[in-house]
Motif scaffolding. Structure first.
Motif, PDB file in Angstrom:
ATOM      1  N   VAL A   1       0.822  -1.205   0.000  1.00  0.00           N
ATOM      2  CA  VAL A   1       0.000   0.000   0.000  1.00  0.00           C
ATOM      3  C   VAL A   1       0.861   1.263   0.000  1.00  0.00           C
ATOM      4  O   VAL A   1       0.750   2.101  -0.892  1.00  0.00           O
ATOM      5  CB  VAL A   1      -0.960   0.007   1.210  1.00  0.00           C
ATOM      6  N   CYS A   2       1.731   1.408   0.982  1.00  0.00           N
ATOM      7  CA  CYS A   2       2.509   2.648   1.124  1.00  0.00           C
ATOM      8  C   CYS A   2       3.875   2.593   0.441  1.00  0.00           C
ATOM      9  O   CYS A   2       4.582   3.599   0.378  1.00  0.00           O
ATOM     10  CB  CYS A   2       2.665   3.017   2.594  1.00  0.00           C
ATOM     11  N   GLN A   3       4.261   1.438  -0.054  1.00  0.00           N
ATOM     12  CA  GLN A   3       5.530   1.236  -0.766  1.00  0.00           C
ATOM     13  C   GLN A   3       6.767   1.533   0.090  1.00  0.00           C
ATOM     14  O   GLN A   3       7.820   1.867  -0.429  1.00  0.00           O
ATOM     15  CB  GLN A   3       5.574   2.090  -2.033  1.00  0.00           C
ATOM     16  N   ARG A   4       6.640   1.429   1.395  1.00  0.00           N
ATOM     17  CA  ARG A   4       7.770   1.636   2.295  1.00  0.00           C
ATOM     18  C   ARG A   4       8.331   0.291   2.733  1.00  0.00           C
ATOM     19  O   ARG A   4       7.588  -0.668   2.889  1.00  0.00           O
ATOM     20  CB  ARG A   4       7.340   2.404   3.540  1.00  0.00           C
ATOM     21  N   PRO A   5       9.645   0.229   2.972  1.00  0.00           N
ATOM     22  CA  PRO A   5      10.217  -1.027   3.468  1.00  0.00           C
ATOM     23  C   PRO A   5       9.881  -1.235   4.945  1.00  0.00           C
ATOM     24  O   PRO A   5       9.783  -0.281   5.708  1.00  0.00           O
ATOM     25  CB  PRO A   5      11.719  -0.830   3.276  1.00  0.00           C
ATOM     26  N   PHE A   6       9.665  -2.476   5.309  1.00  0.00           N
ATOM     27  CA  PHE A   6       9.460  -2.807   6.714  1.00  0.00           C
ATOM     28  C   PHE A   6      10.201  -4.096   7.017  1.00  0.00           C
ATOM     29  O   PHE A   6      10.369  -4.951   6.165  1.00  0.00           O
ATOM     30  CB  PHE A   6       7.966  -2.909   7.081  1.00  0.00           C
ATOM     31  N   ALA A   7      10.681  -4.193   8.238  1.00  0.00           N
ATOM     32  CA  ALA A   7      11.524  -5.323   8.640  1.00  0.00           C
ATOM     33  C   ALA A   7      10.715  -6.382   9.382  1.00  0.00           C
ATOM     34  O   ALA A   7       9.633  -6.121   9.896  1.00  0.00           O
ATOM     35  CB  ALA A   7      12.664  -4.831   9.530  1.00  0.00           C
ATOM     36  N   TRP A   8      11.283  -7.552   9.451  1.00  0.00           N
ATOM     37  CA  TRP A   8      10.711  -8.698  10.153  1.00  0.00           C
ATOM     38  C   TRP A   8      10.494  -8.360  11.608  1.00  0.00           C
ATOM     39  O   TRP A   8      11.292  -7.672  12.232  1.00  0.00           O
ATOM     40  CB  TRP A   8      11.685  -9.859  10.023  1.00  0.00           C
ATOM     41  N   ARG A   9       9.378  -8.832  12.147  1.00  0.00           N
ATOM     42  CA  ARG A   9       9.089  -8.660  13.570  1.00  0.00           C
ATOM     43  C   ARG A   9       8.782 -10.014  14.189  1.00  0.00           C
ATOM     44  O   ARG A   9       8.300 -10.914  13.511  1.00  0.00           O
ATOM     45  CB  ARG A   9       7.883  -7.731  13.757  1.00  0.00           C
TER      46      ARG A   9
END
Length: 79
Positions: free
Chosen positions: A45-53
């Motif tokens: 949706v926002c095209q931002r990277p996110f890391a594993w949680r």
């Protein structure tokens, strides 16, 4: 050499060790290391990277969105 600030808040029984105190008097929580070894994905949706949680440990292959907000936004767009 780093100088540590020891603060004992009234609501805590144990002292808190922090490195930086802000101008307003509150202590900022500083992370002393990065976590470059964690896998990342791009939110659809926002095209931002996110890391594993940790909470995504079992479902990491199925995770598509970085947050509940993006997940709701995706549902709105499909309806």
């Amino acid at each position: 050499m780093k100088r540590l600030i020891f603060i004992r808040p009234q609501f805590s029984r144990f002292p808190i060790t922090k490195e930086i105190q802000s101008a307003s008097g509150y202590v900022k929580n500083t992370m002393t290391h990065k976590k470059p070894h964690l896998p990342e994905k791009i939110c659809l949706v926002c095209q931002r990277p996110f890391a594993w949680r940790k909470k995504w440990e079992r479902d990491w292959p199925q995770v598509k969105y970085c947050s509940e907000r993006c997940k709701r936004q995706a549902k709105k767009e499909t309806v």
